[in-house]
Scaffold this motif. Structure first.
Motif, PDB file in Angstrom:
ATOM      1  N   LYS A   4       0.842  -1.187   0.000  1.00 35.58           N
ATOM      2  CA  LYS A   4       0.000   0.000   0.000  1.00 35.58           C
ATOM      3  C   LYS A   4       0.881   1.243   0.000  1.00 35.58           C
ATOM      4  CE  LYS A   4      -4.294   0.972   2.298  1.00 35.58           C
ATOM      5  NZ  LYS A   4      -4.922   0.796   3.608  1.00 35.58           N
ATOM      6  N   LYS A   5       0.522   2.167  -0.867  1.00 37.40           N
ATOM      7  CA  LYS A   5       1.312   3.389  -0.923  1.00 37.40           C
ATOM      8  C   LYS A   5       0.912   4.293   0.234  1.00 37.40           C
ATOM      9  CE  LYS A   5       3.112   6.588  -4.147  1.00 37.40           C
ATOM     10  NZ  LYS A   5       2.543   7.784  -4.676  1.00 37.40           N
ATOM     11  N   ILE A   6       1.896   4.786   0.916  1.00 33.29           N
ATOM     12  CA  ILE A   6       1.576   5.682   2.025  1.00 33.29           C
ATOM     13  C   ILE A   6       1.105   7.018   1.476  1.00 33.29           C
ATOM     14  CG2 ILE A   6       2.491   6.906   4.017  1.00 33.29           C
ATOM     15  CD1 ILE A   6       4.519   4.668   4.326  1.00 33.29           C
ATOM     16  N   ARG A   7      -0.064   7.443   1.909  1.00 28.35           N
ATOM     17  CA  ARG A   7      -0.547   8.744   1.452  1.00 28.35           C
ATOM     18  C   ARG A   7      -0.141   9.798   2.459  1.00 28.35           C
ATOM     19  NH1 ARG A   7      -6.586   8.157  -0.242  1.00 28.35           N
ATOM     20  NH2 ARG A   7      -6.224  10.319  -0.867  1.00 28.35           N
ATOM     21  N   TRP A   8       1.027  10.359   2.220  1.00 31.24           N
ATOM     22  CA  TRP A   8       1.647  11.261   3.199  1.00 31.24           C
ATOM     23  C   TRP A   8       0.744  12.422   3.590  1.00 31.24           C
ATOM     24  CZ3 TRP A   8       5.686   9.903   5.892  1.00 31.24           C
ATOM     25  CH2 TRP A   8       6.486   8.880   5.379  1.00 31.24           C
ATOM     26  N   LYS A   9      -0.028  12.877   2.582  1.00 31.08           N
ATOM     27  CA  LYS A   9      -0.840  14.070   2.845  1.00 31.08           C
ATOM     28  C   LYS A   9      -1.779  13.853   4.040  1.00 31.08           C
ATOM     29  CE  LYS A   9      -3.922  16.663   0.626  1.00 31.08           C
ATOM     30  NZ  LYS A   9      -4.947  16.674  -0.412  1.00 31.08           N
ATOM     31  N   ASN A  10      -2.264  12.596   4.160  1.00 25.08           N
ATOM     32  CA  ASN A  10      -3.188  12.316   5.269  1.00 25.08           C
ATOM     33  C   ASN A  10      -2.510  12.397   6.629  1.00 25.08           C
ATOM     34  OD1 ASN A  10      -5.047  11.879   3.356  1.00 25.08           O
ATOM     35  ND2 ASN A  10      -5.065   9.636   3.529  1.00 25.08           N
ATOM     36  N   PRO A  13      -1.035  16.386   9.131  1.00 23.64           N
ATOM     37  CA  PRO A  13      -1.554  17.041  10.348  1.00 23.64           C
ATOM     38  C   PRO A  13      -1.037  16.396  11.632  1.00 23.64           C
ATOM     39  CG  PRO A  13      -3.330  16.613   8.810  1.00 23.64           C
ATOM     40  CD  PRO A  13      -2.116  15.948   8.253  1.00 23.64           C
ATOM     41  N   PHE A  14      -0.867  15.065  11.590  1.00 24.81           N
ATOM     42  CA  PHE A  14      -0.397  14.380  12.809  1.00 24.81           C
ATOM     43  C   PHE A  14       1.033  14.764  13.153  1.00 24.81           C
ATOM     44  CE2 PHE A  14      -3.903  11.778  11.373  1.00 24.81           C
ATOM     45  CZ  PHE A  14      -4.601  11.599  12.569  1.00 24.81           C
ATOM     46  N   TYR A  15       1.861  14.900  12.126  1.00 23.61           N
ATOM     47  CA  TYR A  15       3.244  15.304  12.409  1.00 23.61           C
ATOM     48  C   TYR A  15       3.279  16.727  12.951  1.00 23.61           C
ATOM     49  CZ  TYR A  15       4.599  11.149   9.875  1.00 23.61           C
ATOM     50  OH  TYR A  15       4.737   9.848   9.477  1.00 23.61           O
ATOM     51  N   ILE A  16       2.406  17.582  12.406  1.00 20.31           N
ATOM     52  CA  ILE A  16       2.378  18.964  12.913  1.00 20.31           C
ATOM     53  C   ILE A  16       1.948  18.967  14.382  1.00 20.31           C
ATOM     54  CG2 ILE A  16       1.271  21.223  12.666  1.00 20.31           C
ATOM     55  CD1 ILE A  16       1.050  20.664   9.676  1.00 20.31           C
ATOM     56  N   MET A  17       0.979  18.122  14.701  1.00 17.20           N
ATOM     57  CA  MET A  17       0.514  18.047  16.094  1.00 17.20           C
ATOM     58  C   MET A  17       1.618  17.550  17.023  1.00 17.20           C
ATOM     59  SD  MET A  17      -3.236  16.418  15.839  1.00 17.20           S
ATOM     60  CE  MET A  17      -4.645  17.288  15.264  1.00 17.20           C
ATOM     61  N   ALA A  18       2.377  16.590  16.534  1.00 14.31           N
ATOM     62  CA  ALA A  18       3.411  16.007  17.391  1.00 14.31           C
ATOM     63  C   ALA A  18       4.607  16.938  17.548  1.00 14.31           C
ATOM     64  CB  ALA A  18       3.867  14.665  16.827  1.00 14.31           C
TER      65      ALA A  18
ATOM     66  N   LYS B 100      -2.474   7.448  16.630  1.00 17.45           N
ATOM     67  CA  LYS B 100      -2.934   7.200  15.266  1.00 17.45           C
ATOM     68  C   LYS B 100      -2.372   5.880  14.757  1.00 17.45           C
ATOM     69  CE  LYS B 100      -4.322   8.147  11.025  1.00 17.45           C
ATOM     70  NZ  LYS B 100      -5.768   8.052  10.711  1.00 17.45           N
ATOM     71  N   ASP B 101      -3.271   4.984  14.329  1.00 22.17           N
ATOM     72  CA  ASP B 101      -2.815   3.695  13.813  1.00 22.17           C
ATOM     73  C   ASP B 101      -2.042   3.893  12.517  1.00 22.17           C
ATOM     74  OD1 ASP B 101      -3.926   2.073  15.776  1.00 22.17           O
ATOM     75  OD2 ASP B 101      -5.909   2.247  14.865  1.00 22.17           O
ATOM     76  N   ASN B 102      -1.029   3.078  12.326  1.00 24.75           N
ATOM     77  CA  ASN B 102      -0.267   3.060  11.070  1.00 24.75           C
ATOM     78  C   ASN B 102       0.421   4.368  10.715  1.00 24.75           C
ATOM     79  OD1 ASN B 102      -1.250   0.446  10.689  1.00 24.75           O
ATOM     80  ND2 ASN B 102      -3.109   1.270   9.744  1.00 24.75           N
ATOM     81  N   LEU B 103       0.608   5.243  11.671  1.00 25.05           N
ATOM     82  CA  LEU B 103       1.331   6.482  11.366  1.00 25.05           C
ATOM     83  C   LEU B 103       2.761   6.112  10.980  1.00 25.05           C
ATOM     84  CD1 LEU B 103       1.235   9.689  11.604  1.00 25.05           C
ATOM     85  CD2 LEU B 103       2.393   9.346  13.782  1.00 25.05           C
ATOM     86  N   PRO B 104       3.203   6.513   9.766  1.00 24.80           N
ATOM     87  CA  PRO B 104       4.586   6.189   9.406  1.00 24.80           C
ATOM     88  C   PRO B 104       5.549   6.799  10.434  1.00 24.80           C
ATOM     89  CG  PRO B 104       3.376   7.043   7.520  1.00 24.80           C
ATOM     90  CD  PRO B 104       2.506   7.235   8.702  1.00 24.80           C
ATOM     91  N   PHE B 105       6.534   6.070  10.835  1.00 21.88           N
ATOM     92  CA  PHE B 105       7.503   6.444  11.878  1.00 21.88           C
ATOM     93  C   PHE B 105       6.865   6.525  13.266  1.00 21.88           C
ATOM     94  CE2 PHE B 105       9.063   8.622   8.005  1.00 21.88           C
ATOM     95  CZ  PHE B 105      10.167   7.811   7.786  1.00 21.88           C
ATOM     96  N   GLY B 106       5.607   6.109  13.373  1.00 22.26           N
ATOM     97  CA  GLY B 106       4.922   6.164  14.669  1.00 22.26           C
ATOM     98  C   GLY B 106       5.635   5.335  15.717  1.00 22.26           C
ATOM     99  N   ARG B 107       6.125   4.168  15.307  1.00 23.15           N
ATOM    100  CA  ARG B 107       6.783   3.304  16.290  1.00 23.15           C
ATOM    101  C   ARG B 107       8.096   3.894  16.759  1.00 23.15           C
ATOM    102  NH1 ARG B 107       5.865  -2.946  15.322  1.00 23.15           N
ATOM    103  NH2 ARG B 107       7.463  -2.855  16.932  1.00 23.15           N
ATOM    104  N   ILE B 108       8.782   4.566  15.823  1.00 17.72           N
ATOM    105  CA  ILE B 108      10.047   5.202  16.221  1.00 17.72           C
ATOM    106  C   ILE B 108       9.780   6.330  17.207  1.00 17.72           C
ATOM    107  CG2 ILE B 108      12.029   6.533  15.393  1.00 17.72           C
ATOM    108  CD1 ILE B 108      11.857   4.989  12.801  1.00 17.72           C
TER     109      ILE B 108
END
Lengths: 305, 295
Positions: A4-10, A13-18, B100-108
């Motif tokens: 499955k291709k990772i859809r980075w755009k989705n 927001p989570f990275y910004i929150m973190a 968030k499930d399946n967040l890329p690099f989430g485990r790191i």
């Protein structure tokens, strides 16, 4: 199945929150981890960490050549062991007794009162201790020893009393906290066991020994092991505030954390303080890994990782 | 036979708990009484549960120096409020990403978070970074940022709460309706997380209210004294009672009630905690028991 291709755009927001949390962790936790090299440097403040010349293990050599160091490590470890074992025994006993109190109102009241010291700072606690122990105006010298015809004791300079004073202060402040941990695990036990035992004619004492204690044994052992992981870390506030950082008492009151503070802030001794501090974090790390591995074997859910 | 056993245990348990409760409480009662004791009487007879002479002189002294004590209170409130609010915000946002499930690099990220609980650079390195790289010395930031703002333990606690107590279907539905991740967080996740936020907020707030170690390390010069919280004022008085005199309006040389005034200032430090405690006790107890599971 195609990958499955990772859809980075989705996920953006989570990275910004973190981000705020990540930045804080980098500043507060990860940068100091690299600051450990300080202990292997001969620090020249004008040149910074990177510009200062290397010192190898010299700082550690100095640290362990000093006679006081062994005493400081001994104080740290022994007080921790004493607090842990005595504290656990007292806390379990109090938790069991609290559970025996029939009146819910009284039980609640006891719990509330015993927890109050835990909510106060050690600075406040040091004022309370001072009210009891001050040589000239303390209540013990004036209202107890004097009427008995005894000489006033200069508590703040007599070493022999301090292991007891520190232990008492620790118990007074923390026992409510420890009690509540065990109390909540006793309350969580099924009432069926006790009803059945009671129908069979078991006395309270028998129920405590043969039902309650075996059932909370897991919690007790887990808590003790996890706390052993912090054996080289002491409560700085307790050992600094209660003896008022009095040099005359150091041989029985100074622990690693207090030593690090004094060496760093009072004597500006980067070499010794960073060596002591790094010794503490590395030995602490090893202990945490060992104890966690033990807990993992014993009770996987309670392991940190 | 059975009721006798019952009665015996009621006496033992109530007796022991009563004594321990009293032991927990008595020092505070002594502190309060000492603050209302006449200074001269206290100097002659020591602090006492039954002083021969009462006086409000110590509080009069505080009133005369309302500037110093008031400022201390203001600083304590500011640091506690900003620190706690920031802590809840940072912690929940970070935890939401980790949940968030399946967040890329989430485990790191998760590992990096947990690793901070296992290993630290130690106090000296921490001090060096905060004071020489971020220059927080002698500012409010020195009281707010180091060590207290966010910890991995709370992050994991909140993350687990999100995973177990917020129905994924609710988030899905909002998503289908076209809500952005940020508005889902603000409008759905935060309102549903009030219990956990109250719990960690209270423990963090208490830590800020009671903290004096950051001030000890980062407010070291004369310039830093105006950021002193109540705890730091108390700590300074412990070091030298002269601090009370030097920062008061009283002309040097005039006597001031040192023995009782210090107790009165300590009373002002405990009263707010004692006032809010009965109302928030539930959350304190919750904070301790959820903390114990993984501490």
């Amino acid at each position: 199945m195609p990958k499955k291709k990772i859809r980075w755009k989705n996920y953006v927001p989570f990275y910004i929150m973190a981000l705020p949390g990540i930045i804080y962790m980098i500043c507060n936790n990860y940068m100091p981890m690299f600051g450990i090299v300080l202990a292997f440097k001969k620090l020249d403040v004008t040149k910074g960490i990177l510009g200062s010349p290397w010192a190898g293990f010299k700082n550690f050599e100095f640290l362990f050549k000093t006679k006081a160091t062994i005493g400081i490590i001994r104080n740290t470890v022994l007080y921790n062991l004493l607090f842990l074992f005595l504290g656990t025994a007292l806390a379990v006993a109090l938790a069991i007794l609290l559970n025996e109190v029939k009146s819910r109102k009284m039980g609640k009241l006891y719990q509330s009162l015993i927890l109050i010291p835990y909510l106060m700072s050690w600075v406040i606690a040091s004022y309370l201790v001072y009210a009891f122990l001050a040589q000239d105006i303390g209540i013990i010298n004036n209202s107890i020893l004097r009427p008995l015809g005894q000489d006033a004791i200069n508590w703040y300079s007599e070493k022999k009393y301090w292991p007891y004073i520190l232990t008492f202060a620790y118990m007074w402040k923390n026992i409510g906290y420890m009690m509540i941990i065990y109390y909540s695990s006793i309350v969580g036990l099924s009432a069926d066991y006790f009803e059945a035992a009671s129908l069979d004619g078991a006395t309270k004492w028998q129920q405590i020994r043969q039902i309650t204690l075996p059932l909370i044994k897991g919690t007790i052992i887990t808590m003790v092991i996890l706390n052993l992981g912090r054996i080289v870390t002491s409560d700085f506030s307790l050992f600094y505030q209660i003896p008022k950082n009095n040099g005359a008492l150091y041989s029985v009151t100074q622990t690693l954390d207090v030593y690090v503070y004094n060496a760093l802030m009072k004597n500006s001794d980067f070499a010794m303080s960073s060596a002591a501090s790094v010794f503490q974090s590395i030995v602490g790390f090893i202990f945490v890994l060992i104890t966690n591995a033990v807990v993992r074997k014993y009770n996987e859910e309670s392991a940190l990782f | 036979m059975k009721s006798k056993d019952e009665l015996k245990w009621q006496i033992i348990s109530n007796g022991v708990m009563g004594i321990v409760s009293l032991a927990a409480l008595l020092p505070f009662i002594l502190l309060i009484i000492a603050s209302f004791t006449d200074e001269k009487w206290a100097l002659a007879n020591g602090y006492s549960f039954f002083p021969g002479k009462f006086s409000t002189e110590a509080y009069g002294y505080i009133m005369n120096n309302a500037a110093m004590i008031g400022r201390g209170y203001l600083n304590t409130l500011l640091v506690t409020l900003i620190g706690t609010a920031g802590s809840i915000l940072f912690t929940s946002l970070f935890a939401y990403a980790l949940a968030k499930d399946n967040l890329p690099f989430g485990r790191i990220l998760n590992f990096l978070c947990i690793f901070t609980m296992l290993f630290s650079g130690g106090q000296v390195a921490s001090y060096y970074i905060w004071s020489n790289v971020f220059h927080v010395r002698d500012t409010y930031l020195g009281l707010i940022l180091p060590n207290l703002m966010m910890n991995a333990f709370n992050v994991i606690l909140v993350k687990n709460y999100y995973k177990t107590s917020i129905p994924a279907s609710l988030l899905e539905a909002a998503k289908v309706d076209g809500a952005s991740e940020f508005s889902i967080f603000v409008r759905i996740v935060m309102p549903l997380s009030i219990p956990i936020n109250a719990t960690i907020g209270l423990m963090t707030g208490l830590a800020y209210w009671n903290d004096w170690i950051n001030g000890l390390y980062y407010l070291t010069s004369r310039k830093g004294e105006r950021f002193y919280t109540i705890q730091l004022i108390l700590n300074r008085i412990n070091d030298s009672i002269a601090f009370l005199q030097s920062s008061s309006n009283i002309v040097t040389g005039v006597s001031f009630p040192a023995a009782t005034a210090r107790m009165a200032i300590a009373v002002t430090g405990i009263i707010p905690v004692l006032i809010v405690y009965p109302f928030l006790q539930k959350y304190f107890v919750k904070g301790i028991t959820v903390g114990a599971v993984k501490e």
